[in-house]
Design a protein around this motif. Structure first.
Motif, PDB file in Angstrom:
ATOM      1  N   VAL A 104      20.387  -6.548 -35.227  1.00 26.75           N
ATOM      2  CA  VAL A 104      19.405  -6.904 -36.249  1.00 26.75           C
ATOM      3  C   VAL A 104      18.511  -8.045 -35.747  1.00 26.75           C
ATOM      4  O   VAL A 104      18.971  -8.974 -35.087  1.00 26.75           O
ATOM      5  CB  VAL A 104      20.122  -7.316 -37.551  1.00 26.75           C
ATOM      6  N   LEU A 105      17.223  -7.970 -36.070  1.00 29.34           N
ATOM      7  CA  LEU A 105      16.261  -8.929 -35.534  1.00 29.34           C
ATOM      8  C   LEU A 105      16.319 -10.281 -36.255  1.00 29.34           C
ATOM      9  O   LEU A 105      15.530 -10.565 -37.144  1.00 29.34           O
ATOM     10  CB  LEU A 105      14.845  -8.367 -35.617  1.00 29.34           C
ATOM     11  N   HIS A 106      17.274 -11.108 -35.855  1.00 27.55           N
ATOM     12  CA  HIS A 106      17.259 -12.498 -36.297  1.00 27.55           C
ATOM     13  C   HIS A 106      16.246 -13.245 -35.411  1.00 27.55           C
ATOM     14  O   HIS A 106      15.726 -12.680 -34.452  1.00 27.55           O
ATOM     15  CB  HIS A 106      18.659 -13.118 -36.211  1.00 27.55           C
ATOM     16  N   PRO A 107      15.914 -14.514 -35.697  1.00 27.16           N
ATOM     17  CA  PRO A 107      14.841 -15.208 -34.967  1.00 27.16           C
ATOM     18  C   PRO A 107      14.987 -15.198 -33.448  1.00 27.16           C
ATOM     19  O   PRO A 107      13.981 -15.087 -32.731  1.00 27.16           O
ATOM     20  CB  PRO A 107      14.910 -16.636 -35.532  1.00 27.16           C
ATOM     21  N   ILE A 108      16.221 -15.291 -32.948  1.00 25.91           N
ATOM     22  CA  ILE A 108      16.399 -15.359 -31.493  1.00 25.91           C
ATOM     23  C   ILE A 108      15.982 -14.061 -30.816  1.00 25.91           C
ATOM     24  O   ILE A 108      15.178 -14.054 -29.875  1.00 25.91           O
ATOM     25  CB  ILE A 108      17.845 -15.708 -31.118  1.00 25.91           C
ATOM     26  N   ASN A 109      16.545 -12.932 -31.263  1.00 27.31           N
ATOM     27  CA  ASN A 109      16.165 -11.705 -30.554  1.00 27.31           C
ATOM     28  C   ASN A 109      14.827 -11.144 -31.018  1.00 27.31           C
ATOM     29  O   ASN A 109      14.279 -10.235 -30.389  1.00 27.31           O
ATOM     30  CB  ASN A 109      17.285 -10.631 -30.609  1.00 27.31           C
ATOM     31  N   PHE A 110      14.256 -11.698 -32.088  1.00 21.18           N
ATOM     32  CA  PHE A 110      12.869 -11.369 -32.410  1.00 21.18           C
ATOM     33  C   PHE A 110      11.955 -11.950 -31.325  1.00 21.18           C
ATOM     34  O   PHE A 110      11.060 -11.273 -30.817  1.00 21.18           O
ATOM     35  CB  PHE A 110      12.487 -11.922 -33.780  1.00 21.18           C
ATOM     36  N   ILE A 111      12.213 -13.203 -30.970  1.00 25.82           N
ATOM     37  CA  ILE A 111      11.450 -13.835 -29.900  1.00 25.82           C
ATOM     38  C   ILE A 111      11.663 -13.106 -28.577  1.00 25.82           C
ATOM     39  O   ILE A 111      10.741 -12.942 -27.769  1.00 25.82           O
ATOM     40  CB  ILE A 111      11.835 -15.324 -29.764  1.00 25.82           C
ATOM     41  N   GLU A 112      12.883 -12.629 -28.354  1.00 26.27           N
ATOM     42  CA  GLU A 112      13.162 -11.869 -27.133  1.00 26.27           C
ATOM     43  C   GLU A 112      12.286 -10.620 -27.072  1.00 26.27           C
ATOM     44  O   GLU A 112      11.761 -10.266 -26.020  1.00 26.27           O
ATOM     45  CB  GLU A 112      14.640 -11.480 -27.079  1.00 26.27           C
ATOM     46  N   SER A 113      12.108  -9.967 -28.209  1.00 28.18           N
ATOM     47  CA  SER A 113      11.253  -8.780 -28.251  1.00 28.18           C
ATOM     48  C   SER A 113       9.811  -9.130 -27.914  1.00 28.18           C
ATOM     49  O   SER A 113       9.107  -8.362 -27.245  1.00 28.18           O
ATOM     50  CB  SER A 113      11.327  -8.126 -29.638  1.00 28.18           C
ATOM     51  N   LEU A 114       9.360 -10.286 -28.369  1.00 29.54           N
ATOM     52  CA  LEU A 114       8.008 -10.725 -28.019  1.00 29.54           C
ATOM     53  C   LEU A 114       7.881 -10.959 -26.515  1.00 29.54           C
ATOM     54  O   LEU A 114       6.833 -10.699 -25.913  1.00 29.54           O
ATOM     55  CB  LEU A 114       7.650 -12.015 -28.761  1.00 29.54           C
ATOM     56  N   SER A 115       8.979 -11.443 -25.909  1.00 24.93           N
ATOM     57  CA  SER A 115       8.935 -11.711 -24.470  1.00 24.93           C
ATOM     58  C   SER A 115       8.758 -10.433 -23.666  1.00 24.93           C
ATOM     59  O   SER A 115       8.207 -10.454 -22.566  1.00 24.93           O
ATOM     60  CB  SER A 115      10.212 -12.436 -24.028  1.00 24.93           C
ATOM     61  N   TYR A 116       9.216  -9.297 -24.194  1.00 27.76           N
ATOM     62  CA  TYR A 116       9.026  -8.029 -23.490  1.00 27.76           C
ATOM     63  C   TYR A 116       7.541  -7.690 -23.414  1.00 27.76           C
ATOM     64  O   TYR A 116       7.052  -7.198 -22.389  1.00 27.76           O
ATOM     65  CB  TYR A 116       9.777  -6.904 -24.205  1.00 27.76           C
ATOM     66  N   TYR A 117       6.839  -7.921 -24.516  1.00 27.42           N
ATOM     67  CA  TYR A 117       5.390  -7.714 -24.491  1.00 27.42           C
ATOM     68  C   TYR A 117       4.755  -8.641 -23.464  1.00 27.42           C
ATOM     69  O   TYR A 117       3.835  -8.257 -22.735  1.00 27.42           O
ATOM     70  CB  TYR A 117       4.785  -8.002 -25.867  1.00 27.42           C
ATOM     71  N   TYR A 118       5.234  -9.857 -23.408  1.00 26.20           N
ATOM     72  CA  TYR A 118       4.650 -10.829 -22.486  1.00 26.20           C
ATOM     73  C   TYR A 118       4.925 -10.443 -21.036  1.00 26.20           C
ATOM     74  O   TYR A 118       4.112 -10.722 -20.151  1.00 26.20           O
ATOM     75  CB  TYR A 118       5.171 -12.240 -22.778  1.00 26.20           C
ATOM     76  N   PHE A 119       6.064  -9.778 -20.806  1.00 25.52           N
ATOM     77  CA  PHE A 119       6.336  -9.290 -19.454  1.00 25.52           C
ATOM     78  C   PHE A 119       5.230  -8.331 -19.020  1.00 25.52           C
ATOM     79  O   PHE A 119       4.732  -8.405 -17.890  1.00 25.52           O
ATOM     80  CB  PHE A 119       7.686  -8.574 -19.389  1.00 25.52           C
ATOM     81  N   THR A 155       8.375  -4.942 -43.854  1.00 22.45           N
ATOM     82  CA  THR A 155       9.629  -5.483 -43.343  1.00 22.45           C
ATOM     83  C   THR A 155       9.472  -6.856 -42.711  1.00 22.45           C
ATOM     84  O   THR A 155      10.328  -7.723 -42.855  1.00 22.45           O
ATOM     85  CB  THR A 155      10.237  -4.506 -42.306  1.00 22.45           C
ATOM     86  N   LEU A 156       8.373  -7.077 -42.009  1.00 27.12           N
ATOM     87  CA  LEU A 156       8.155  -8.373 -41.376  1.00 27.12           C
ATOM     88  C   LEU A 156       7.836  -9.434 -42.429  1.00 27.12           C
ATOM     89  O   LEU A 156       7.096  -9.170 -43.383  1.00 27.12           O
ATOM     90  CB  LEU A 156       6.990  -8.298 -40.383  1.00 27.12           C
ATOM     91  N   ASP A 157       8.391 -10.635 -42.241  1.00 29.47           N
ATOM     92  CA  ASP A 157       8.038 -11.721 -43.155  1.00 29.47           C
ATOM     93  C   ASP A 157       6.872 -12.525 -42.555  1.00 29.47           C
ATOM     94  O   ASP A 157       6.432 -12.273 -41.430  1.00 29.47           O
ATOM     95  CB  ASP A 157       9.244 -12.618 -43.451  1.00 29.47           C
ATOM     96  N   LYS A 158       6.375 -13.499 -43.316  1.00 31.16           N
ATOM     97  CA  LYS A 158       5.192 -14.250 -42.882  1.00 31.16           C
ATOM     98  C   LYS A 158       5.445 -15.021 -41.592  1.00 31.16           C
ATOM     99  O   LYS A 158       4.550 -15.157 -40.746  1.00 31.16           O
ATOM    100  CB  LYS A 158       4.762 -15.207 -43.995  1.00 31.16           C
ATOM    101  N   ARG A 159       6.666 -15.517 -41.425  1.00 33.50           N
ATOM    102  CA  ARG A 159       6.991 -16.260 -40.201  1.00 33.50           C
ATOM    103  C   ARG A 159       6.899 -15.350 -38.984  1.00 33.50           C
ATOM    104  O   ARG A 159       6.336 -15.726 -37.954  1.00 33.50           O
ATOM    105  CB  ARG A 159       8.404 -16.846 -40.305  1.00 33.50           C
ATOM    106  N   GLU A 160       7.444 -14.143 -39.100  1.00 34.94           N
ATOM    107  CA  GLU A 160       7.432 -13.203 -37.979  1.00 34.94           C
ATOM    108  C   GLU A 160       6.013 -12.743 -37.661  1.00 34.94           C
ATOM    109  O   GLU A 160       5.643 -12.622 -36.487  1.00 34.94           O
ATOM    110  CB  GLU A 160       8.335 -12.014 -38.311  1.00 34.94           C
ATOM    111  N   ILE A 161       5.226 -12.504 -38.690  1.00 33.55           N
ATOM    112  CA  ILE A 161       3.827 -12.131 -38.471  1.00 33.55           C
ATOM    113  C   ILE A 161       3.092 -13.262 -37.760  1.00 33.55           C
ATOM    114  O   ILE A 161       2.297 -13.034 -36.841  1.00 33.55           O
ATOM    115  CB  ILE A 161       3.140 -11.805 -39.814  1.00 33.55           C
TER     116      ILE A 161
END
Length: 222
Positions: A105-120, A198-204
């Motif tokens: 489940v996408l808690h803040p830590i692995n949400f950021i990890e998912s963003l890092s894949y885009y950055y890769f 599904t996304l909250d304001k912080r994630e957006i």
């Protein structure tokens, strides 16, 4: 992960044939190409598929280009397709899918990890989008399906046939797709108009801030 809910399909996969093929071929492996060819043969034989006249094998990797870079180093003359989707909606679907399955489940830590894949991808886009790679935007694929599938077929060297316009699973067109929000019927453009739920304001906000170069490059917005 081929459906948002329980789904059964007889793959006619013979594990014994698969294992026996690998056992028989592994002694002569001398390169990554040899490993690749062995696996192609093992999977084809295990599924009862005659691949004697097949000239292309497709590998899907949701890894933002890592597999393409590896393939370019180890396999000669690969043809690559890089598909990108608006990060807001891609991560919306990912969060919903993982929540439904109750896995990673996408808690803040692995949400950021998912963003890092885009950055890769962003840091390596010049290498990933090389002369052997075409870029396909998910949104363009939905709006101009035939045009983009003809591009894909031409790029990878396969004949364009009408079945390339009909999503299916092992040829079964009744498959409802793998959307986390429910079954789809064929190529469904309605997903482009779906509101973020599904996304909250912080994630957006995290997406807007940390993926700004990518959003601007592909002209992506909510």
């Amino acid at each position: 992960q081929v459906a948002p809910a329980a789904f059964e399909l007889d793959m006619k996969f013979d594990r014994a044939v698969f294992a026996a093929t690998i056992e028989a071929r592994q002694a002569g492996l001398a390169s990554i190409c040899d490993v690749w060819n062995m696996l192609v043969e093992a999977y084809a034989l295990a599924m009862g598929y005659d691949f004697a006249n097949s000239h292309s094998v497709f590998l899907f990797g949701g890894d933002y280009g890592r597999a393409m870079l590896t393939a370019a180093r180890t396999l000669p003359d690969t043809r690559n397709i890089f598909i990108v989707r608006n990060p807001y909606y891609a991560l919306e679907s990912l969060k919903k899918s993982r929540s439904t399955r109750g896995e990673k489940v996408l808690h803040p830590i692995n949400f950021i990890e998912s963003l890092s894949y885009y950055y890769f991808f962003w840091e390596n886009k010049e290498k990933i989008l090389d002369k052997n790679t075409i870029l396909v935007r998910y949104e363009d694929l939905l709006v101009n399906t035939e045009e983009n599938m003809r591009r894909v077929a031409d790029h990878v060297g396969v004949e364009f046939t009408p079945n390339l316009l009909t999503p299916s699973l092992r040829g079964d067109a009744s498959w409802g797709g793998d959307s986390a929000f429910g079954g789809l019927k064929g190529v469904d453009k309605s997903v482009l108009d779906r509101k973020l739920k599904t996304l909250d304001k912080r994630e957006i906000g995290l997406i807007s801030e940390h993926l700004k170069p990518i959003l601007e490059y592909f002209d992506y917005r909510i």
